[in-house]
Design a protein around this motif. Sequence first.
Motif, PDB file in Angstrom:
ATOM      1  N   UNK A 295      17.037  -1.199  19.034  1.00 54.09           N
ATOM      2  CA  UNK A 295      17.280  -2.130  20.140  1.00 54.09           C
ATOM      3  C   UNK A 295      17.034  -1.362  21.429  1.00 54.09           C
ATOM      4  N   UNK A 296      15.939  -1.705  22.114  1.00 49.57           N
ATOM      5  CA  UNK A 296      15.451  -0.887  23.215  1.00 49.57           C
ATOM      6  C   UNK A 296      15.153  -1.786  24.423  1.00 49.57           C
ATOM      7  N   UNK A 297      15.528  -1.351  25.635  1.00 44.39           N
ATOM      8  CA  UNK A 297      15.200  -2.135  26.825  1.00 44.39           C
ATOM      9  C   UNK A 297      13.697  -2.373  26.946  1.00 44.39           C
ATOM     10  N   UNK A 298      13.338  -3.576  27.360  1.00 39.80           N
ATOM     11  CA  UNK A 298      11.927  -3.941  27.424  1.00 39.80           C
ATOM     12  C   UNK A 298      11.126  -3.013  28.324  1.00 39.80           C
ATOM     13  N   UNK A 299      11.693  -2.614  29.464  1.00 39.98           N
ATOM     14  CA  UNK A 299      10.932  -1.771  30.390  1.00 39.98           C
ATOM     15  C   UNK A 299      10.716  -0.358  29.866  1.00 39.98           C
ATOM     16  N   UNK A 300      11.431   0.003  28.796  1.00 44.05           N
ATOM     17  CA  UNK A 300      11.270   1.339  28.232  1.00 44.05           C
ATOM     18  C   UNK A 300      10.183   1.381  27.167  1.00 44.05           C
ATOM     19  N   UNK A 301       9.556   0.229  26.898  1.00 43.43           N
ATOM     20  CA  UNK A 301       8.537   0.140  25.854  1.00 43.43           C
ATOM     21  C   UNK A 301       7.194  -0.114  26.503  1.00 43.43           C
ATOM     22  N   UNK A 302       6.238   0.724  26.202  1.00 43.68           N
ATOM     23  CA  UNK A 302       4.885   0.499  26.706  1.00 43.68           C
ATOM     24  C   UNK A 302       4.350  -0.810  26.132  1.00 43.68           C
ATOM     25  N   UNK A 303       3.723  -1.606  26.985  1.00 46.84           N
ATOM     26  CA  UNK A 303       3.284  -2.934  26.546  1.00 46.84           C
ATOM     27  C   UNK A 303       2.276  -2.868  25.392  1.00 46.84           C
ATOM     28  N   UNK A 304       1.518  -1.784  25.322  1.00 45.35           N
ATOM     29  CA  UNK A 304       0.513  -1.662  24.261  1.00 45.35           C
ATOM     30  C   UNK A 304       0.898  -0.605  23.232  1.00 45.35           C
ATOM     31  N   UNK A 305       2.204  -0.344  23.087  1.00 47.38           N
ATOM     32  CA  UNK A 305       2.651   0.690  22.143  1.00 47.38           C
ATOM     33  C   UNK A 305       2.180   0.330  20.736  1.00 47.38           C
TER      34      UNK A 305
ATOM     35  N   UNK B 207      16.021  -7.254  29.233  1.00 51.29           N
ATOM     36  CA  UNK B 207      16.600  -7.513  27.910  1.00 51.29           C
ATOM     37  C   UNK B 207      16.302  -6.391  26.923  1.00 51.29           C
ATOM     38  N   UNK B 208      17.230  -6.173  25.989  1.00 47.28           N
ATOM     39  CA  UNK B 208      16.951  -5.285  24.872  1.00 47.28           C
ATOM     40  C   UNK B 208      16.149  -6.062  23.835  1.00 47.28           C
ATOM     41  N   UNK B 209      15.095  -5.446  23.327  1.00 45.11           N
ATOM     42  CA  UNK B 209      14.247  -6.062  22.316  1.00 45.11           C
ATOM     43  C   UNK B 209      14.525  -5.448  20.955  1.00 45.11           C
ATOM     44  N   UNK B 210      14.327  -6.250  19.923  1.00 46.22           N
ATOM     45  CA  UNK B 210      14.435  -5.776  18.546  1.00 46.22           C
ATOM     46  C   UNK B 210      13.082  -5.169  18.185  1.00 46.22           C
ATOM     47  N   UNK B 211      13.085  -3.888  17.834  1.00 45.52           N
ATOM     48  CA  UNK B 211      11.836  -3.174  17.564  1.00 45.52           C
ATOM     49  C   UNK B 211      11.794  -2.773  16.094  1.00 45.52           C
ATOM     50  N   UNK B 212      10.723  -3.193  15.412  1.00 40.47           N
ATOM     51  CA  UNK B 212      10.511  -2.846  14.003  1.00 40.47           C
ATOM     52  C   UNK B 212       9.089  -2.330  13.830  1.00 40.47           C
ATOM     53  N   UNK B 213       8.757  -1.923  12.612  1.00 40.44           N
ATOM     54  CA  UNK B 213       7.386  -1.514  12.317  1.00 40.44           C
ATOM     55  C   UNK B 213       6.460  -2.722  12.442  1.00 40.44           C
ATOM     56  N   UNK B 214       5.211  -2.468  12.806  1.00 37.51           N
ATOM     57  CA  UNK B 214       4.248  -3.548  13.002  1.00 37.51           C
ATOM     58  C   UNK B 214       4.083  -4.385  11.742  1.00 37.51           C
ATOM     59  N   UNK B 215       4.258  -3.774  10.580  1.00 39.80           N
ATOM     60  CA  UNK B 215       4.077  -4.494   9.314  1.00 39.80           C
ATOM     61  C   UNK B 215       5.269  -5.379   8.966  1.00 39.80           C
ATOM     62  N   UNK B 216       6.338  -5.272   9.732  1.00 36.91           N
ATOM     63  CA  UNK B 216       7.525  -6.084   9.443  1.00 36.91           C
ATOM     64  C   UNK B 216       7.189  -7.558   9.636  1.00 36.91           C
ATOM     65  N   UNK B 217       7.568  -8.421   8.687  1.00 35.38           N
ATOM     66  CA  UNK B 217       7.178  -9.828   8.791  1.00 35.38           C
ATOM     67  C   UNK B 217       7.933 -10.566   9.893  1.00 35.38           C
TER      68      UNK B 217
END
Length: 306
Positions: free
Chosen positions: A242-252, A169-179
């Motif tokens: 919007x980024x595929x889940x496998x393309x994101x390091x789990x601890x990014x 799945x593609x995940x919605x990626x925002x800054x960590x501070x995003x509520x």
Amino acid sequence: MLDVRRLHMLTTVAARGSIAAAAQSLALTPGAVSQQLSALRREVGVELLRPDGRTVALTEAGRVLVDHAEQIFAAIREAESAVAAVKGTVGATATLAALPSTVARIVAPALHTLASRHPQLTVTCLVTDQAQLRELLLGTVDVVLGQRYHHLPEATVAGVQAYPLLDDPLLVVTAAAHPGDAPVALSDLATHRLAVPPPTTECGQAIHHACQQAGFTPTAPYVTADIAAQLTLARAGLATALIPATAIETAAPGIRTTTIADRPIRRRLFAAIRSSDTPNPTTAAVVTALRTSARRARAGQALALP
């Protein structure tokens, strides 16, 4: 008797569109390719290529010869696989074409597995998102790690055997501070500034299609296929990606990931090899390693997704 190497050059020119492009892919000079094609023309006694603007195209005789050449190549591959099966051992070399977004979570672990289980095997990995299945059929690569997005119909390619690896799945990626970390409706992104791949890419087309189905045209001030750049923009709070889940390091660090609740965008990752009645131990070993990595990635997704 026709020279198989010259037939291969002809099919490569037909696929690449020019003698220069074919020569580059074959690691030969254009002059050497032209010389061999001239010899082939003399053997069959008829023109095989004709000018077509800045490229070349097959004549009718050329198309007939290429059609038969494909059958010859298939028979040769079948013979090679049969001999390899009799030997029952994994070979010394293989070439894998893989998408950049699969390297960290699937390809690298698979290569580690292969190095451990088959130390005699050297795998050359071509990281590319361009025309992988064509390269497979041309014999440039032995295994492809490819993708197909969910909005496209399932399709089969003659001469190719595909093995499903993972629904990603593609995940919605925002800054960590995003509520908020609850799943979001895709329509909620209508007001977001997005960082998305170009519309010429499969991922870009899938995102655009899904957004239109949700009733809006995405606002994308940042257009890049570079996932590292997308993550940087999201981390800085400049965009939503919007980024595929496998393309994101789990601890990014510095980012927050959430799923799409109502209209998920998914890609199916698959491993593909050339079809054969007799399994080839070398390509089978590579596919097995990729499937093992995919299972581990899938388990990691299940633990990491909100």
